[in-house]
Scaffold this motif. Structure first.
Motif, PDB file in Angstrom:
ATOM      1  N   ARG A 231       0.833  -1.208   0.000  1.00 27.82           N
ATOM      2  CA  ARG A 231       0.000   0.000   0.000  1.00 27.82           C
ATOM      3  C   ARG A 231       0.871   1.263   0.000  1.00 27.82           C
ATOM      4  N   GLN A 232       1.901   1.245   0.815  1.00 27.54           N
ATOM      5  CA  GLN A 232       2.767   2.418   0.883  1.00 27.54           C
ATOM      6  C   GLN A 232       3.530   2.627  -0.424  1.00 27.54           C
ATOM      7  N   GLN A 233       3.913   1.576  -1.083  1.00 25.12           N
ATOM      8  CA  GLN A 233       4.568   1.698  -2.386  1.00 25.12           C
ATOM      9  C   GLN A 233       3.637   2.327  -3.409  1.00 25.12           C
ATOM     10  N   ARG A 234       2.373   1.955  -3.358  1.00 19.88           N
ATOM     11  CA  ARG A 234       1.397   2.525  -4.283  1.00 19.88           C
ATOM     12  C   ARG A 234       1.129   3.993  -3.963  1.00 19.88           C
ATOM     13  N   ILE A 235       1.165   4.337  -2.683  1.00 14.83           N
ATOM     14  CA  ILE A 235       0.999   5.745  -2.303  1.00 14.83           C
ATOM     15  C   ILE A 235       2.154   6.575  -2.863  1.00 14.83           C
ATOM     16  N   VAL A 236       3.362   6.044  -2.769  1.00 15.14           N
ATOM     17  CA  VAL A 236       4.526   6.751  -3.309  1.00 15.14           C
ATOM     18  C   VAL A 236       4.382   6.951  -4.814  1.00 15.14           C
ATOM     19  N   LYS A 237       3.894   5.939  -5.520  1.00 11.61           N
ATOM     20  CA  LYS A 237       3.695   6.068  -6.970  1.00 11.61           C
ATOM     21  C   LYS A 237       2.643   7.134  -7.287  1.00 11.61           C
ATOM     22  N   LEU A 238       1.592   7.211  -6.474  1.00 11.17           N
ATOM     23  CA  LEU A 238       0.577   8.250  -6.667  1.00 11.17           C
ATOM     24  C   LEU A 238       1.169   9.636  -6.443  1.00 11.17           C
ATOM     25  N   LEU A 239       2.036   9.760  -5.454  1.00 12.75           N
ATOM     26  CA  LEU A 239       2.707  11.034  -5.200  1.00 12.75           C
ATOM     27  C   LEU A 239       3.590  11.431  -6.372  1.00 12.75           C
ATOM     28  N   GLU A 240       4.299  10.464  -6.926  1.00 12.69           N
ATOM     29  CA  GLU A 240       5.161  10.742  -8.069  1.00 12.69           C
ATOM     30  C   GLU A 240       4.353  11.174  -9.284  1.00 12.69           C
ATOM     31  N   ALA A 241       3.169  10.609  -9.436  1.00 12.65           N
ATOM     32  CA  ALA A 241       2.338  10.908 -10.603  1.00 12.65           C
ATOM     33  C   ALA A 241       1.569  12.213 -10.462  1.00 12.65           C
ATOM     34  N   HIS A 242       1.096  12.513  -9.253  1.00 12.00           N
ATOM     35  CA  HIS A 242       0.180  13.643  -9.079  1.00 12.00           C
ATOM     36  C   HIS A 242       0.713  14.767  -8.198  1.00 12.00           C
ATOM     37  N   GLY A 243       1.798  14.521  -7.494  1.00  7.79           N
ATOM     38  CA  GLY A 243       2.374  15.580  -6.686  1.00  7.79           C
ATOM     39  C   GLY A 243       1.831  15.674  -5.278  1.00  7.79           C
ATOM     40  N   ARG A 244       0.602  15.239  -5.065  1.00  8.30           N
ATOM     41  CA  ARG A 244       0.029  15.260  -3.724  1.00  8.30           C
ATOM     42  C   ARG A 244      -1.052  14.191  -3.614  1.00  8.30           C
TER      43      ARG A 244
END
Length: 251
Positions: free
Chosen positions: A6-19
């Motif tokens: 889950r945390q890895q996916r959160i990091v990917k979302l941050l990389e894609a969207h900035g927040r």
């Protein structure tokens, strides 16, 4: 789903969207908001995000605050923005050009086209470029000189601007946050000058390369409602779409 995944996916979302937002993540992963807050806290402690109210933002490289060092970067994009901006200036207008490397290119176009107008700027390079045209009346309000900015900032500059009124302003920034509808810079002494100009202008235009969209500075100086439009290049369709969806016109 395991915590690490889950945390890895959160990091990917941050990389894609900035927040990311706590409520949206909780719904997406079907976990409690408290669970997501713990995830974000752990990620922040590991240097993988920065906690903000209601969620987190991506970790960014330290900003280059020296304006002079940025003059030669992103030149094609800045020329595109300047070419769009100059079309908005009419003879006899009083225009403010903010401390911005993009405004250097705009000042050059104003001088080249011999537009008969008054231009107030706190940036030395802008004033130097405008001085090449006898048709332009270039004015400097003064303030505290910061050579790293190539211009004037601070409370004394705000005081000097009190009696000015502008038809147009072209304002730079460090970041544009569509989710919060905020425009940010990194230096309060620069931010208070920007705020003073925005409050004294009939039509404010934000100028920013699209790489700044969905970036985050540390000092909010304006909101989307303060601007007529954002003038930018089109190198980031996703960022441009996010700004438009948040209600700010993009030229």
């Amino acid at each position: 789903m395991f915590l690490e995944e889950r945390q890895q996916r959160i990091v990917k979302l941050l990389e894609a969207h900035g927040r990311v937002a706590v409520t949206e993540l909780a719904q997406s992963f079907d976990v409690t908001e408290d669970c997501i807050r713990k995830d974000l806290k752990q990620l922040a402690n590991n240097g993988k995000c920065r906690r903000v109210y209601g969620g987190a933002t991506a970790v960014q490289t330290p900003p280059e605050l020296n304006v002079v060092d940025r003059i030669g970067t992103m030149v094609p994009q800045k020329r595109v923005i300047a070419a769009k901006a100059v079309e908005l200036i009419r003879p006899e207008m009083t225009v403010f050009l903010d401390i911005s490397t993009t405004n250097l290119f705009l000042a050059q176009l104003i001088a080249e086209r011999q537009i008969c107008c008054n231009v107030v700027s706190t940036m030395i390079g802008v004033l130097r470029a405008l001085a090449k045209s006898p048709e332009v009346t270039a004015l400097c309000p003064g303030g505290t000189l910061r050579m790293g900015y190539d211009g004037f900032v601070g409370g004394s500059c705000v005081t000097a601007l009190e009696n000015y009124r502008f038809d147009l302003s072209f304002m730079g920034c460090y970041g544009v946050d569509p989710a919060a509808q905020e425009i940010t810079t990194h230096a309060p002494e620069d931010g208070i000058v920007k705020q003073a100009v925005v409050a004294r202008t009939k039509q404010n235009y934000l100028i920013a390369e699209s790489r700044k969209l969905m970036s985050f500075g540390s000092y909010r100086y304006a909101g989307f409602d303060d601007f007529e439009a954002l003038i930018c290049d089109d190198d980031s369709p996703e960022g441009v779409a996010a700004v438009r969806n948040a209600g700010l016109k993009v030229l």
